[in-house]
Design a protein around this motif. Structure first.
Motif, PDB file in Angstrom:
ATOM      1  N   PHE A 138       7.504   1.901   5.675  1.00 53.26           N
ATOM      2  CA  PHE A 138       8.809   2.431   5.308  1.00 53.26           C
ATOM      3  C   PHE A 138       8.578   3.862   4.850  1.00 53.26           C
ATOM      4  O   PHE A 138       8.000   4.080   3.776  1.00 53.26           O
ATOM      5  CB  PHE A 138       9.433   1.597   4.182  1.00 53.26           C
ATOM      6  CG  PHE A 138       9.640   0.155   4.561  1.00 53.26           C
ATOM      7  CD1 PHE A 138      10.855  -0.273   5.074  1.00 53.26           C
ATOM      8  CD2 PHE A 138       8.619  -0.774   4.417  1.00 53.26           C
ATOM      9  CE1 PHE A 138      11.050  -1.604   5.423  1.00 53.26           C
ATOM     10  CE2 PHE A 138       8.799  -2.105   4.765  1.00 53.26           C
ATOM     11  CZ  PHE A 138      10.026  -2.518   5.270  1.00 53.26           C
ATOM     12  N   LEU A 139       8.976   4.844   5.660  1.00 54.10           N
ATOM     13  CA  LEU A 139       8.760   6.245   5.320  1.00 54.10           C
ATOM     14  C   LEU A 139       9.848   6.733   4.374  1.00 54.10           C
ATOM     15  O   LEU A 139      11.012   6.318   4.485  1.00 54.10           O
ATOM     16  CB  LEU A 139       8.773   7.118   6.575  1.00 54.10           C
ATOM     17  CG  LEU A 139       7.476   7.187   7.391  1.00 54.10           C
ATOM     18  CD1 LEU A 139       7.102   5.839   7.951  1.00 54.10           C
ATOM     19  CD2 LEU A 139       7.593   8.216   8.487  1.00 54.10           C
ATOM     20  N   ALA A 140       9.458   7.588   3.447  1.00 60.49           N
ATOM     21  CA  ALA A 140      10.439   8.273   2.613  1.00 60.49           C
ATOM     22  C   ALA A 140      11.315   9.128   3.518  1.00 60.49           C
ATOM     23  O   ALA A 140      10.927   9.482   4.632  1.00 60.49           O
ATOM     24  CB  ALA A 140       9.720   9.151   1.589  1.00 60.49           C
ATOM     25  N   SER A 172       6.650   7.671  -2.984  1.00 60.25           N
ATOM     26  CA  SER A 172       5.512   7.707  -2.069  1.00 60.25           C
ATOM     27  C   SER A 172       5.993   8.239  -0.723  1.00 60.25           C
ATOM     28  O   SER A 172       7.162   8.079  -0.366  1.00 60.25           O
ATOM     29  CB  SER A 172       4.936   6.300  -1.880  1.00 60.25           C
ATOM     30  OG  SER A 172       4.421   5.809  -3.097  1.00 60.25           O
ATOM     31  N   GLN A 173       5.075   8.843   0.029  1.00 59.77           N
ATOM     32  CA  GLN A 173       5.422   9.327   1.371  1.00 59.77           C
ATOM     33  C   GLN A 173       5.790   8.163   2.272  1.00 59.77           C
ATOM     34  O   GLN A 173       6.672   8.268   3.122  1.00 59.77           O
ATOM     35  CB  GLN A 173       4.254  10.113   1.961  1.00 59.77           C
ATOM     36  CG  GLN A 173       4.576  10.816   3.247  1.00 59.77           C
ATOM     37  CD  GLN A 173       5.636  11.891   3.086  1.00 59.77           C
ATOM     38  OE1 GLN A 173       5.695  12.583   2.095  1.00 59.77           O
ATOM     39  NE2 GLN A 173       6.492  12.034   4.066  1.00 59.77           N
ATOM     40  N   ALA A 174       5.109   7.031   2.077  1.00 64.46           N
ATOM     41  CA  ALA A 174       5.426   5.807   2.814  1.00 64.46           C
ATOM     42  C   ALA A 174       4.899   4.634   2.004  1.00 64.46           C
ATOM     43  O   ALA A 174       3.975   4.789   1.199  1.00 64.46           O
ATOM     44  CB  ALA A 174       4.794   5.814   4.199  1.00 64.46           C
ATOM     45  N   VAL A 175       5.502   3.471   2.218  1.00 63.91           N
ATOM     46  CA  VAL A 175       5.033   2.236   1.615  1.00 63.91           C
ATOM     47  C   VAL A 175       4.832   1.247   2.750  1.00 63.91           C
ATOM     48  O   VAL A 175       5.699   1.094   3.617  1.00 63.91           O
ATOM     49  CB  VAL A 175       6.035   1.683   0.575  1.00 63.91           C
ATOM     50  CG1 VAL A 175       5.573   0.327   0.057  1.00 63.91           C
ATOM     51  CG2 VAL A 175       6.197   2.663  -0.578  1.00 63.91           C
ATOM     52  N   LEU A 176       3.657   0.609   2.734  1.00 67.00           N
ATOM     53  CA  LEU A 176       3.335  -0.369   3.768  1.00 67.00           C
ATOM     54  C   LEU A 176       3.360  -1.772   3.200  1.00 67.00           C
ATOM     55  O   LEU A 176       2.848  -2.017   2.111  1.00 67.00           O
ATOM     56  CB  LEU A 176       1.946  -0.092   4.351  1.00 67.00           C
ATOM     57  CG  LEU A 176       1.833   1.170   5.181  1.00 67.00           C
ATOM     58  CD1 LEU A 176       1.474   2.337   4.309  1.00 67.00           C
ATOM     59  CD2 LEU A 176       0.820   0.979   6.263  1.00 67.00           C
ATOM     60  N   LEU A 196      -0.644   7.438   9.437  1.00 68.39           N
ATOM     61  CA  LEU A 196      -0.625   5.973   9.431  1.00 68.39           C
ATOM     62  C   LEU A 196      -1.338   5.384  10.647  1.00 68.39           C
ATOM     63  O   LEU A 196      -1.411   4.171  10.790  1.00 68.39           O
ATOM     64  CB  LEU A 196       0.822   5.465   9.397  1.00 68.39           C
ATOM     65  CG  LEU A 196       1.605   5.781   8.126  1.00 68.39           C
ATOM     66  CD1 LEU A 196       3.079   5.458   8.322  1.00 68.39           C
ATOM     67  CD2 LEU A 196       1.029   5.020   6.943  1.00 68.39           C
ATOM     68  N   GLY A 197      -1.834   6.255  11.523  1.00 68.57           N
ATOM     69  CA  GLY A 197      -2.541   5.792  12.719  1.00 68.57           C
ATOM     70  C   GLY A 197      -1.615   5.448  13.872  1.00 68.57           C
ATOM     71  O   GLY A 197      -2.012   4.767  14.813  1.00 68.57           O
ATOM     72  N   GLN A 219       0.867  -1.171   0.000  1.00 69.02           N
ATOM     73  CA  GLN A 219       0.000   0.000   0.000  1.00 69.02           C
ATOM     74  C   GLN A 219       0.902   1.218   0.000  1.00 69.02           C
ATOM     75  O   GLN A 219       1.936   1.229   0.682  1.00 69.02           O
ATOM     76  CB  GLN A 219      -0.887   0.027   1.245  1.00 69.02           C
ATOM     77  CG  GLN A 219      -1.894  -1.087   1.313  1.00 69.02           C
ATOM     78  CD  GLN A 219      -2.668  -0.988   2.608  1.00 69.02           C
ATOM     79  OE1 GLN A 219      -2.131  -1.185   3.678  1.00 69.02           O
ATOM     80  NE2 GLN A 219      -3.943  -0.657   2.486  1.00 69.02           N
ATOM     81  N   ARG A 220       0.531   2.226  -0.765  1.00 70.22           N
ATOM     82  CA  ARG A 220       1.354   3.430  -0.864  1.00 70.22           C
ATOM     83  C   ARG A 220       0.589   4.633  -0.310  1.00 70.22           C
ATOM     84  O   ARG A 220      -0.566   4.846  -0.656  1.00 70.22           O
ATOM     85  CB  ARG A 220       1.738   3.666  -2.318  1.00 70.22           C
ATOM     86  CG  ARG A 220       2.551   2.500  -2.855  1.00 70.22           C
ATOM     87  CD  ARG A 220       2.927   2.649  -4.315  1.00 70.22           C
ATOM     88  NE  ARG A 220       3.356   1.385  -4.874  1.00 70.22           N
ATOM     89  CZ  ARG A 220       4.493   0.757  -4.598  1.00 70.22           C
ATOM     90  NH1 ARG A 220       5.328   1.288  -3.743  1.00 70.22           N
ATOM     91  NH2 ARG A 220       4.792  -0.402  -5.155  1.00 70.22           N
TER      92      ARG A 220
END
Length: 117
Positions: A23-25, A13-17, A54-55, A4-5
């Motif tokens: 994994f944050l940029a 992406s700002q983060a990839v899950l 991201l909660g 998920q991006r």
């Protein structure tokens, strides 16, 4: 398991899950005129904002890579870090001296965290 991006753009992406691992940029300061304390505070504010999206919170951070343009800034960065970090849940961390992407940029941080959302 699917990826998920978060906030994907043409370059990154700002983060990839992957599952609940995020994994944050690299988080960098926008204001490059500030000293290491100001730039570190701005970067950590950005980390907090992405974690909230991201909660999660800083307690969900597993690992941080800190990149400094000048290792002479290590103590100044640590002063801000120590005031920010969740002392009950400190992440693993490494700090390196590197050439950063833009002149005036003093710090960049890369985070791996749990995303509870």
């Amino acid at each position: 398991m699917r990826l998920q991006r978060l906030n994907p753009g043409p370059r990154m992406s700002q983060a990839v899950l992957i599952g609940d691992t995020a994994f944050l940029a690299g988080q960098v300061p926008t204001d490059l005129t500030g000293d290491i304390a100001a730039q570190t505070r701005e970067v950590l504010d950005k980390v907090d904002a992405v974690m909230a999206e991201l909660g999660g919170t800083k307690a969900d951070i597993a690992s941080v890579q800190v990149w400094l343009a000048d290792m002479a800034d290590f103590q100044g960065m640590n002063a801000v870090w120590d005031a920010w970090v969740d002392a009950a849940n400190p992440p693993a961390r490494a700090t390196c001296g590197v050439a950063l992407a833009r002149p005036g940029m003093r710090v960049e941080m890369i985070v791996v965290a749990r995303a509870p959302r």
